[in-house]
Design a protein around this motif. Structure first.
Motif, PDB file in Angstrom:
ATOM      1  N   ALA A  29       0.831  -1.199   0.000  1.00  0.00           N
ATOM      2  CA  ALA A  29       0.000   0.000   0.000  1.00  0.00           C
ATOM      3  C   ALA A  29       0.869   1.255   0.000  1.00  0.00           C
ATOM      4  O   ALA A  29       0.383   2.353  -0.213  1.00  0.00           O
ATOM      5  N   SER A  30       2.166   1.078   0.235  1.00  0.00           N
ATOM      6  CA  SER A  30       3.097   2.204   0.291  1.00  0.00           C
ATOM      7  C   SER A  30       3.856   2.340  -1.029  1.00  0.00           C
ATOM      8  O   SER A  30       4.440   1.363  -1.521  1.00  0.00           O
ATOM      9  N   PRO A  31       3.887   3.529  -1.627  1.00  0.00           N
ATOM     10  CA  PRO A  31       4.686   3.739  -2.847  1.00  0.00           C
ATOM     11  C   PRO A  31       6.172   3.435  -2.629  1.00  0.00           C
ATOM     12  O   PRO A  31       6.845   2.968  -3.554  1.00  0.00           O
ATOM     13  N   LEU A  32       6.663   3.696  -1.403  1.00  0.00           N
ATOM     14  CA  LEU A  32       8.071   3.418  -1.104  1.00  0.00           C
ATOM     15  C   LEU A  32       8.368   1.930  -1.256  1.00  0.00           C
ATOM     16  O   LEU A  32       9.361   1.540  -1.894  1.00  0.00           O
ATOM     17  N   ILE A  33       7.520   1.082  -0.664  1.00  0.00           N
ATOM     18  CA  ILE A  33       7.751  -0.358  -0.713  1.00  0.00           C
ATOM     19  C   ILE A  33       7.590  -0.879  -2.147  1.00  0.00           C
ATOM     20  O   ILE A  33       8.363  -1.730  -2.605  1.00  0.00           O
ATOM     21  N   VAL A  34       6.599  -0.337  -2.880  1.00  0.00           N
ATOM     22  CA  VAL A  34       6.411  -0.741  -4.281  1.00  0.00           C
ATOM     23  C   VAL A  34       7.656  -0.395  -5.100  1.00  0.00           C
ATOM     24  O   VAL A  34       8.149  -1.214  -5.893  1.00  0.00           O
ATOM     25  N   GLY A  35       8.169   0.814  -4.917  1.00  0.00           N
ATOM     26  CA  GLY A  35       9.364   1.229  -5.647  1.00  0.00           C
ATOM     27  C   GLY A  35      10.574   0.373  -5.310  1.00  0.00           C
ATOM     28  O   GLY A  35      11.332  -0.030  -6.203  1.00  0.00           O
ATOM     29  N   LEU A  36      10.753   0.076  -4.025  1.00  0.00           N
ATOM     30  CA  LEU A  36      11.883  -0.771  -3.610  1.00  0.00           C
ATOM     31  C   LEU A  36      11.735  -2.181  -4.167  1.00  0.00           C
ATOM     32  O   LEU A  36      12.722  -2.793  -4.596  1.00  0.00           O
ATOM     33  N   ALA A  37      10.506  -2.714  -4.154  1.00  0.00           N
ATOM     34  CA  ALA A  37      10.279  -4.064  -4.667  1.00  0.00           C
ATOM     35  C   ALA A  37      10.581  -4.139  -6.162  1.00  0.00           C
ATOM     36  O   ALA A  37      11.219  -5.093  -6.639  1.00  0.00           O
ATOM     37  N   LEU A  38      10.139  -3.137  -6.920  1.00  0.00           N
ATOM     38  CA  LEU A  38      10.424  -3.111  -8.356  1.00  0.00           C
ATOM     39  C   LEU A  38      11.927  -2.995  -8.608  1.00  0.00           C
ATOM     40  O   LEU A  38      12.471  -3.638  -9.518  1.00  0.00           O
ATOM     41  N   THR A  39      12.591  -2.181  -7.793  1.00  0.00           N
ATOM     42  CA  THR A  39      14.043  -2.047  -7.920  1.00  0.00           C
ATOM     43  C   THR A  39      14.730  -3.383  -7.678  1.00  0.00           C
ATOM     44  O   THR A  39      15.663  -3.766  -8.403  1.00  0.00           O
ATOM     45  N   ALA A  40      14.280  -4.103  -6.647  1.00  0.00           N
ATOM     46  CA  ALA A  40      14.872  -5.396  -6.331  1.00  0.00           C
ATOM     47  C   ALA A  40      14.651  -6.403  -7.459  1.00  0.00           C
ATOM     48  O   ALA A  40      15.574  -7.131  -7.847  1.00  0.00           O
ATOM     49  N   ILE A  41      13.431  -6.437  -8.013  1.00  0.00           N
ATOM     50  CA  ILE A  41      13.105  -7.403  -9.074  1.00  0.00           C
ATOM     51  C   ILE A  41      13.900  -7.108 -10.349  1.00  0.00           C
ATOM     52  O   ILE A  41      14.532  -8.009 -10.929  1.00  0.00           O
ATOM     53  N   VAL A  42      13.890  -5.851 -10.775  1.00  0.00           N
ATOM     54  CA  VAL A  42      14.612  -5.482 -11.997  1.00  0.00           C
ATOM     55  C   VAL A  42      16.113  -5.663 -11.805  1.00  0.00           C
ATOM     56  O   VAL A  42      16.821  -6.204 -12.677  1.00  0.00           O
ATOM     57  N   GLY A  43      16.625  -5.229 -10.644  1.00  0.00           N
ATOM     58  CA  GLY A  43      18.049  -5.382 -10.359  1.00  0.00           C
ATOM     59  C   GLY A  43      18.474  -6.835 -10.341  1.00  0.00           C
ATOM     60  O   GLY A  43      19.537  -7.200 -10.854  1.00  0.00           O
ATOM     61  N   PHE A  44      17.619  -7.702  -9.760  1.00  0.00           N
ATOM     62  CA  PHE A  44      17.924  -9.129  -9.700  1.00  0.00           C
ATOM     63  C   PHE A  44      17.956  -9.739 -11.105  1.00  0.00           C
ATOM     64  O   PHE A  44      18.843 -10.541 -11.428  1.00  0.00           O
ATOM     65  N   ALA A  45      17.003  -9.358 -11.946  1.00  0.00           N
ATOM     66  CA  ALA A  45      16.954  -9.896 -13.311  1.00  0.00           C
ATOM     67  C   ALA A  45      18.210  -9.506 -14.098  1.00  0.00           C
ATOM     68  O   ALA A  45      18.828 -10.359 -14.769  1.00  0.00           O
ATOM     69  N   PHE A  46      18.601  -8.245 -14.015  1.00  0.00           N
ATOM     70  CA  PHE A  46      19.812  -7.803 -14.706  1.00  0.00           C
ATOM     71  C   PHE A  46      21.055  -8.463 -14.111  1.00  0.00           C
ATOM     72  O   PHE A  46      22.002  -8.799 -14.829  1.00  0.00           O
ATOM     73  N   PHE A  47      21.061  -8.656 -12.795  1.00  0.00           N
ATOM     74  CA  PHE A  47      22.199  -9.287 -12.124  1.00  0.00           C
ATOM     75  C   PHE A  47      22.385 -10.720 -12.636  1.00  0.00           C
ATOM     76  O   PHE A  47      23.509 -11.132 -12.952  1.00  0.00           O
ATOM     77  N   ILE A  48      21.292 -11.485 -12.711  1.00  0.00           N
ATOM     78  CA  ILE A  48      21.378 -12.865 -13.189  1.00  0.00           C
ATOM     79  C   ILE A  48      21.908 -12.893 -14.624  1.00  0.00           C
ATOM     80  O   ILE A  48      22.831 -13.667 -14.955  1.00  0.00           O
ATOM     81  N   ALA A  49      21.334 -12.059 -15.486  1.00  0.00           N
ATOM     82  CA  ALA A  49      21.749 -12.044 -16.889  1.00  0.00           C
ATOM     83  C   ALA A  49      23.226 -11.675 -17.034  1.00  0.00           C
ATOM     84  O   ALA A  49      23.965 -12.291 -17.819  1.00  0.00           O
ATOM     85  N   TRP A  50      23.671 -10.695 -16.258  1.00  0.00           N
ATOM     86  CA  TRP A  50      25.065 -10.245 -16.363  1.00  0.00           C
ATOM     87  C   TRP A  50      26.032 -11.300 -15.834  1.00  0.00           C
ATOM     88  O   TRP A  50      27.042 -11.600 -16.477  1.00  0.00           O
ATOM     89  N   GLU A  51      25.734 -11.861 -14.663  1.00  0.00           N
ATOM     90  CA  GLU A  51      26.667 -12.797 -14.036  1.00  0.00           C
ATOM     91  C   GLU A  51      26.805 -14.094 -14.828  1.00  0.00           C
ATOM     92  O   GLU A  51      27.859 -14.737 -14.797  1.00  0.00           O
ATOM     93  N   LEU A  52      25.749 -14.495 -15.530  1.00  0.00           N
ATOM     94  CA  LEU A  52      25.821 -15.731 -16.310  1.00  0.00           C
ATOM     95  C   LEU A  52      26.596 -15.559 -17.613  1.00  0.00           C
ATOM     96  O   LEU A  52      26.997 -16.548 -18.231  1.00  0.00           O
ATOM     97  N   THR A  53      26.792 -14.328 -18.027  1.00  0.00           N
ATOM     98  CA  THR A  53      27.490 -14.082 -19.295  1.00  0.00           C
ATOM     99  C   THR A  53      28.861 -13.441 -19.110  1.00  0.00           C
ATOM    100  O   THR A  53      29.657 -13.439 -20.050  1.00  0.00           O
ATOM    101  N   ASP A  54      29.150 -12.912 -17.925  1.00  0.00           N
ATOM    102  CA  ASP A  54      30.437 -12.249 -17.698  1.00  0.00           C
ATOM    103  C   ASP A  54      31.545 -13.295 -17.554  1.00  0.00           C
ATOM    104  O   ASP A  54      31.344 -14.375 -16.987  1.00  0.00           O
ATOM    105  N   GLU A  55      32.735 -12.981 -18.074  1.00  0.00           N
ATOM    106  CA  GLU A  55      33.845 -13.934 -18.035  1.00  0.00           C
ATOM    107  C   GLU A  55      34.371 -14.143 -16.617  1.00  0.00           C
ATOM    108  O   GLU A  55      34.786 -15.250 -16.257  1.00  0.00           O
ATOM    109  N   HIS A  56      34.358 -13.091 -15.804  1.00  0.00           N
ATOM    110  CA  HIS A  56      34.833 -13.192 -14.416  1.00  0.00           C
ATOM    111  C   HIS A  56      33.758 -12.647 -13.479  1.00  0.00           C
ATOM    112  O   HIS A  56      33.880 -11.531 -12.953  1.00  0.00           O
ATOM    113  N   PRO A  57      32.679 -13.394 -13.266  1.00  0.00           N
ATOM    114  CA  PRO A  57      31.573 -12.889 -12.444  1.00  0.00           C
ATOM    115  C   PRO A  57      31.966 -12.719 -10.988  1.00  0.00           C
ATOM    116  O   PRO A  57      32.808 -13.457 -10.462  1.00  0.00           O
ATOM    117  N   VAL A  58      31.345 -11.744 -10.334  1.00  0.00           N
ATOM    118  CA  VAL A  58      31.633 -11.513  -8.925  1.00  0.00           C
ATOM    119  C   VAL A  58      30.991 -12.609  -8.070  1.00  0.00           C
ATOM    120  O   VAL A  58      31.432 -12.896  -6.967  1.00  0.00           O
TER     121      VAL A  58
END
Length: 537
Positions: free
Chosen positions: A249-278
């Motif tokens: 019900a809070s815009p803050l929590i919605v924004g943080l949740a979307l940030t977490a979901i989008v960030g996680f998706a990009f993180f997975i895609a990057w780490e699986l393709t990077d030659e030296h993943p963190v």
């Protein structure tokens, strides 16, 4: 089977030769002092995850902030720790196990000292971020160094002794924190780390500095690291702040949740393709690793959620003080401490999946016992399931992490232990948020159903109101007294719902355990099998 390929760029080992960087076991007093030093550092680390909890009101009052703002003392540590844990494998290859371990301990000491000296809340939070971040590698590295210290035949026993340290620390944290805050001052919950950490760092360096692991100058995965920080920080804040802000019900929590979901998706895609993943996500290709990690993480989330829920119910609705609640919950470590050495001695001879199945079955029985609690439950009724739960804990952490890390080459164990611990810690945070949120939601539902019976057509309700009126209460006072009774019953029923659901989920996890393949059993546990106590943190 788990992926056993050597790390990219490593020279292939000749058949029959030890892995690069392998060292013979320590002997005599060197092994004893090395074990004590590593255990002390681990104890100090785990203790700080819980010691500040009971001191929050004193910290918030002394620094002139509200109790809600004071919770950032816990949140800041958790966020930074969650970010650092999966970086352990990469940092180990860059710096070496011993140098990274000693640096982590010394920086933890410095951060602890700065926390105690903090003049205001923003400064304290900044130093808690530093403390949480440098604490991340200590748990996986402490296991890796202990594995070097003992012969393979004794590795399970060594890890069982290490596990006892991490089982005692969470119990001691609230008890020590409360006593120090009441009798000395809250900064001393941080100052006590200074002598312990300095002695631990001295002995670790003195004993292990000639046993450094192979160092590889890997490039820095800046994008992967940035994505990791973004999505973990956003997720942790959603979990910690969600209930306070009424979740989505809070815009803050919605924004943080979307940030977490989008960030996680990009993180997975990057780490699986990077030659030296963190973070080496390719570890999840191994069946034992992904199945074991999911089993230990979900089970830990259930366990930790109930560990948080039980004292909340006792203190808020059963009239227990913090000390009394601690006395009821502390004995969970008793049987775990007694039985862990037995598990460590026998883990190489018994199918670890049988031990984990037994553990989950005991957890299910414990939760089923708790699901029958009532507001009339006495101290012993509440205490008995807690004591029995110690059996489940002893047969849970060691065998399940044996399965999770079996089949991995020694050079991948630090990365695998760090990644497994990270997923487990995340699920622990999720378990806490879900348990407390569902508890309040179910309590509201039960309260609504119970309140329907309080009406003019109910003889029992009218008799209760008349009795309270005869005792000198006005009608509003009598209604308020009855509402308190309804609240107590509603929250007790809601807790019982969660206990029952947890019991069923523990049983549902058992098939997942049997998806793993059992490690070889030739009388000597593999190096990965000895990585037994990773989940005990």
């Amino acid at each position: 089977m788990a992926d056993t390929a050597a790390a990219p760029g490593a020279a292939p080992a000749k058949p029959g030769t030890p892995p690069a960087g392998a060292h013979p076991p320590l002997e005599g007093s060197a092994r004893l002092w090395g074990t004590l030093a590593i255990s002390a550092a681990t104890f100090m680390n785990v203790l700080d995850t819980s010691i500040a909890n009971v001191s929050l009101p004193a910290i918030a009052g002394d620094l002139g902030v509200s109790p809600n703002q004071g919770t950032w003392v816990i949140t800041s540590f958790a966020v930074a720790n969650a970010i650092a844990v999966p970086l352990t494998g990469w940092l180990t290859q860059r710096l070496g196990q011993v140098r990274l371990m000693v640096a982590s301990v010394l920086l933890f000491v410095l951060a602890s000292l700065l926390c105690g000296l903090a003049p205001n809340m923003p400064t304290l939070i900044a130093f808690r971020v530093l403390q949480g971040f440098v604490a991340g590698p200590m748990i996986p590295l402490s296991q890796a160094l202990l594995l070097q210290s003992y012969p393979r035949a004794q590795a399970g026993r060594a890890m069982a002794a290490w596990a006892m340290t991490t089982l005692v620390a969470p119990v001691m944290g609230p008890l020590m924190g409360g006593w120090i805050t009441d009798n000395i001052a809250w900064p001393w919950i941080f100052y006590i780390n200074v002598p312990v950490g300095l002695l631990a760092a001295f002995f670790i360096w003195r004993i292990y500095h000639r046993r450094e692991s192979v160092v590889r100058k890997l490039p820095i995965d800046r994008i992967g690291l940035a994505l990791l920080i973004v999505w973990i920080a956003a997720l942790q804040m959603v979990l910690d702040l969600g209930k306070e802000h009424d979740w989505f019900a809070s815009p803050l929590i919605v924004g943080l949740a979307l940030t977490a979901i989008v960030g996680f998706a990009f993180f997975i895609a990057w780490e699986l393709t990077d030659e030296h993943p963190v973070v080496d996500l390719k570890l999840f290709k191994g069946r034992n690793f992904w199945a074991g990690t999911m089993a230990v993480s979900v089970a830990y989330g259930l366990f930790f959620g109930n560990v948080v829920l039980l004292p909340l119910w006792l203190q808020q609705f059963m009239g227990y003080t913090a000390t009394d609640a601690g006395m009821v919950t502390a004995p969970v470590g008793l049987l775990a401490i007694v039985l862990s050495p037995f598990v460590g001695r026998t883990i190489a001879k018994v199918d670890a999946r049988r031990y984990v199945t037994f553990s989950f079955a005991v957890f299910a029985v414990v939760m089923l016992m708790r699901s029958h609690f009532s507001t009339q439950a006495d101290f012993n009724t509440i205490l008995i399931p807690t004591i029995v739960q110690g059996v489940a804990v002893a047969f849970f952490f060691i065998p399940l992490n044996t399965l999770t890390l079996s089949g991995l080459t020694p050079d991948r164990i630090p990365a695998a232990a760090g990644l497994s611990n990270f997923v487990r810690i995340t699920f622990g945070a999720v378990g806490t948020s879900v348990a407390t949120t569902v508890w309040e939601s179910r309590a509201a539902l039960h309260h609504a159903h119970l309140a329907e019976a309080i009406n003019h057509g109910s003889p029992a309700a009218q008799a209760a109101l008349a009795g309270l009126a005869n005792g000198g209460m006005t009608q509003p006072q009598a209604l308020a007294a009855i509402d308190r009774l309804l609240q107590q019953q509603a929250f007790t029923m809601a807790a019982n719902d969660i206990f029952w659901l947890s019991s069923m989920l523990f049983l549902a996890l058992i098939p997942l355990v049997w998806l793993t393949r059992v490690p070889r059993r030739d009388g000597a546990p593999s190096a990965a099998a000895a990585e037994a106590a990773a989940g005990a943190h």
